[in-house]
Each structure stands twice: as C-alpha cells, then as structure tokens.
Design a protein around this motif. Structure first.
Motif, PDB file in Angstrom:
ATOM      1  N   VAL A 263       0.839  -1.205   0.000  1.00  0.00           N
ATOM      2  CA  VAL A 263       0.000   0.000   0.000  1.00  0.00           C
ATOM      3  C   VAL A 263       0.872   1.253   0.000  1.00  0.00           C
ATOM      4  N   PHE A 264       1.883   1.280   0.863  1.00  0.00           N
ATOM      5  CA  PHE A 264       2.764   2.445   0.897  1.00  0.00           C
ATOM      6  C   PHE A 264       3.486   2.608  -0.429  1.00  0.00           C
ATOM      7  N   GLN A 265       3.992   1.520  -0.984  1.00  0.00           N
ATOM      8  CA  GLN A 265       4.711   1.606  -2.254  1.00  0.00           C
ATOM      9  C   GLN A 265       3.810   2.116  -3.365  1.00  0.00           C
ATOM     10  N   SER A 266       2.573   1.647  -3.408  1.00  0.00           N
ATOM     11  CA  SER A 266       1.650   2.066  -4.454  1.00  0.00           C
ATOM     12  C   SER A 266       1.226   3.516  -4.283  1.00  0.00           C
ATOM     13  N   ALA A 267       0.994   3.927  -3.041  1.00  0.00           N
ATOM     14  CA  ALA A 267       0.504   5.283  -2.790  1.00  0.00           C
ATOM     15  C   ALA A 267       1.610   6.323  -2.888  1.00  0.00           C
ATOM     16  N   ALA A 268       2.793   6.000  -2.368  1.00  0.00           N
ATOM     17  CA  ALA A 268       3.871   6.984  -2.289  1.00  0.00           C
ATOM     18  C   ALA A 268       4.799   6.963  -3.499  1.00  0.00           C
ATOM     19  N   LEU A 269       4.926   5.817  -4.157  1.00  0.00           N
ATOM     20  CA  LEU A 269       5.891   5.655  -5.242  1.00  0.00           C
ATOM     21  C   LEU A 269       7.240   6.260  -4.819  1.00  0.00           C
ATOM     22  N   PRO A 270       7.808   5.753  -3.733  1.00  0.00           N
ATOM     23  CA  PRO A 270       8.967   6.416  -3.124  1.00  0.00           C
ATOM     24  C   PRO A 270      10.235   6.336  -3.969  1.00  0.00           C
TER      25      PRO A 270
ATOM     26  N   GLY B 253      -1.924  15.048  -7.327  1.00  0.00           N
ATOM     27  CA  GLY B 253      -3.058  14.641  -8.154  1.00  0.00           C
ATOM     28  C   GLY B 253      -2.698  13.479  -9.060  1.00  0.00           C
ATOM     29  N   ARG B 254      -1.515  13.506  -9.638  1.00  0.00           N
ATOM     30  CA  ARG B 254      -1.084  12.412 -10.505  1.00  0.00           C
ATOM     31  C   ARG B 254      -0.832  11.138  -9.700  1.00  0.00           C
ATOM     32  N   ARG B 255      -0.242  11.284  -8.517  1.00  0.00           N
ATOM     33  CA  ARG B 255      -0.052  10.104  -7.656  1.00  0.00           C
ATOM     34  C   ARG B 255      -1.389   9.468  -7.298  1.00  0.00           C
ATOM     35  N   THR B 256      -2.387  10.309  -7.031  1.00  0.00           N
ATOM     36  CA  THR B 256      -3.708   9.793  -6.678  1.00  0.00           C
ATOM     37  C   THR B 256      -4.314   9.010  -7.837  1.00  0.00           C
ATOM     38  N   LEU B 257      -4.207   9.534  -9.049  1.00  0.00           N
ATOM     39  CA  LEU B 257      -4.732   8.826 -10.223  1.00  0.00           C
ATOM     40  C   LEU B 257      -4.028   7.489 -10.417  1.00  0.00           C
ATOM     41  N   LEU B 258      -2.716   7.471 -10.232  1.00  0.00           N
ATOM     42  CA  LEU B 258      -1.980   6.221 -10.383  1.00  0.00           C
ATOM     43  C   LEU B 258      -2.376   5.211  -9.311  1.00  0.00           C
ATOM     44  N   LEU B 259      -2.584   5.679  -8.088  1.00  0.00           N
ATOM     45  CA  LEU B 259      -3.024   4.773  -7.024  1.00  0.00           C
ATOM     46  C   LEU B 259      -4.395   4.203  -7.337  1.00  0.00           C
ATOM     47  N   GLN B 260      -5.318   5.054  -7.777  1.00  0.00           N
ATOM     48  CA  GLN B 260      -6.659   4.584  -8.101  1.00  0.00           C
ATOM     49  C   GLN B 260      -6.620   3.535  -9.213  1.00  0.00           C
ATOM     50  N   GLN B 261      -5.777   3.767 -10.208  1.00  0.00           N
ATOM     51  CA  GLN B 261      -5.684   2.805 -11.301  1.00  0.00           C
ATOM     52  C   GLN B 261      -5.046   1.501 -10.829  1.00  0.00           C
ATOM     53  N   ASP B 262      -4.028   1.595 -10.007  1.00  0.00           N
ATOM     54  CA  ASP B 262      -3.380   0.390  -9.494  1.00  0.00           C
ATOM     55  C   ASP B 262      -4.361  -0.438  -8.675  1.00  0.00           C
ATOM     56  N   VAL B 263      -5.149   0.230  -7.807  1.00  0.00           N
ATOM     57  CA  VAL B 263      -6.149  -0.480  -7.003  1.00  0.00           C
ATOM     58  C   VAL B 263      -7.174  -1.156  -7.904  1.00  0.00           C
TER      59      VAL B 263
ATOM     60  N   GLN C 265      -3.785  -4.436 -20.833  1.00  0.00           N
ATOM     61  CA  GLN C 265      -3.895  -3.119 -21.459  1.00  0.00           C
ATOM     62  C   GLN C 265      -3.893  -2.010 -20.401  1.00  0.00           C
ATOM     63  N   LEU C 266      -4.667  -2.210 -19.337  1.00  0.00           N
ATOM     64  CA  LEU C 266      -4.724  -1.204 -18.272  1.00  0.00           C
ATOM     65  C   LEU C 266      -3.385  -1.079 -17.550  1.00  0.00           C
ATOM     66  N   THR C 267      -2.715  -2.217 -17.367  1.00  0.00           N
ATOM     67  CA  THR C 267      -1.401  -2.183 -16.737  1.00  0.00           C
ATOM     68  C   THR C 267      -0.418  -1.405 -17.605  1.00  0.00           C
ATOM     69  N   GLY C 268      -0.529  -1.581 -18.921  1.00  0.00           N
ATOM     70  CA  GLY C 268       0.324  -0.835 -19.833  1.00  0.00           C
ATOM     71  C   GLY C 268       0.076   0.666 -19.746  1.00  0.00           C
TER      72      GLY C 268
END
Length: 230
Positions: A69-76, A188-198, A215-218
């Motif tokens: 969860v942290f890795q997906s949300a923060a993309l550290p 905002g971009r991090r949030t969109l990426l998290l939503q898509q990953d979830v 396709q979505l993963t791509g």
C-alpha cells in the motif's frame, strides 16, 4: 491524497518499539524547528543520532520497502530516516507546513544532498485511549481531517498540507514522522496512479479478462513513465 495504513507494524513490533521509546532520552523538540516553527511547537523529540531512534527507524524503513500500500501510494524515490516525538502535559504543534527540502544523509542523499518532502507520514505508537487530545489535524481539499489512530497504524498525506497536533492534556502520545520524495511529484497524478493500481488489482482478484488487465497495466506504466522523475 490522504490514506491510512492499518497495522504497518504488528502488535509485537509495536510493543517493543513503545517500550524502547519510553526509556529513551528525549530533548526539546524546538531544537529541530525553524525560526517560525519555534513559536508554534512544544514537544519532545529524539536526537537524530539517538540509537533507539536509529534502530526503530530502520525497522520502519524495512517495513515500508516491502509494504504494497505504501509503495503504491507513495511511489517512493527516497525516504528520509524516521524521526520520533513525544507529547504530554499540554504540549502541541500549531498549524504549519513542513519544509519543502531536507538534507538527506548518506546513501539516501541525491546529488544535491537535498530531499524534497512530497509526502508526510505519521506512525502512532500510543493507542487513542492512552491520551486525550493529540489529534493530527490535516487541512485538505475536502476540509479538515482529524486523525488519531491505534498504535502501529500510519497515516500518509501530502507534504504540502497545512497541519497541526492538538494539545495532549492527559497521558503521553508517542509517534514517528518522516518524509518521502516520490517518483511522481504531483499529488493529483499520484492519486490517479493509485486509483488505477487499485482497480487493476481488483480486476485480477475477480478473474477479469487478462488482455484487458494487460492493457490497463500498460496504461499505468506509460503514465508512470511520463510523469516520473527518478
């Protein structure tokens, strides 16, 4: 984006950390505050080189490196070593925004020696019924968020947020706080990426068409490629 991470540390890890923090040598938290913050901040902190803080900080760092969860949300990209604070007897921290940049130690330091504080994280080491007050108040797009989590839980929120800690009027509030420089600077971009990953993970769980998932993963990775700043 504001998310909570339940049980970042398990019960035994949390118990051991709490015992160590209770025996630690605490110093005036204003020593690490900037000129403005010294007028807003009354608490205790561990010195940056305190052995107890370094030991617990390494445990947190190891946990964060493998927490999905942290890795997906923060993309550290880099995480500043965790710091530790203690509030009691009416101590508090008024509304403030954290410094945009901190000097990062050792291997964590980029070429400039500075780490950008895109994301703030607080880990709680006291349960809510152990103290009164001590809520972390965060101002975000949707208004005021009041956070007071069980020991071992964490909250992750944008480093640009105006926030404060209300006075602790009974008991003691122990916590850790630290900052992360993300691969994606914009919240905002991090949030969109998290939503898509979830969404992708949920599609996998329900057995969705593998071609659609691919396709979505791509799309996810192409957005990350376009927005990331390694």
């Amino acid at each position: 984006m504001l998310i909570t991470i339940p049980d970042l540390l398990n019960a035994e890890q949390t118990r051991q950390c709490r015992q160590a923090l209770e025996s630690a040598a605490w110093t005036d938290g204003r020593q690490t505050a900037g000129h403005v913050a010294t007028h807003l901040k009354t608490n205790r902190q561990l010195a940056l080189d305190d052995p107890i803080g370094l030991r617990i900080g390494e445990l947190l760092a190891q946990t964060l490196r493998r927490h999905p969860v942290f890795q997906s949300a923060a993309l550290p990209a880099r995480i500043l070593p965790p710091r530790f604070n203690r509030y009691e007897g009416g101590e508090h921290y008024g509304f403030h925004i954290d410094n945009a940049l901190f000097r990062a130690p050792g291997a964590e330091a980029p070429a400039s020696g500075l780490l950008r504080t895109d994301i703030s994280t607080t880990v709680f080491f006291s349960d809510p019924d152990e103290y009164e007050g001590g809520e972390l108040i965060i101002q975000d797009t949707y208004g005021e968020q009041r956070v007071k989590l069980p020991a071992g839980h964490a909250v992750v929120y944008p480093g640009s947020s105006l926030h404060r800690v209300t006075p602790v009027t009974r008991g003691v509030r122990y916590g850790s706080f630290f900052w992360t420089q993300s691969l994606v600077r914009d919240d905002g971009r991090r949030t969109l990426l998290l939503q898509q990953d979830v969404a992708i993970q949920r599609l996998i769980q329900v057995g969705a068409d593998p071609e659609i998932v691919a396709q979505l993963t791509g799309v996810y990775h192409n957005l990350l490629r376009m927005w990331s700043e390694p």
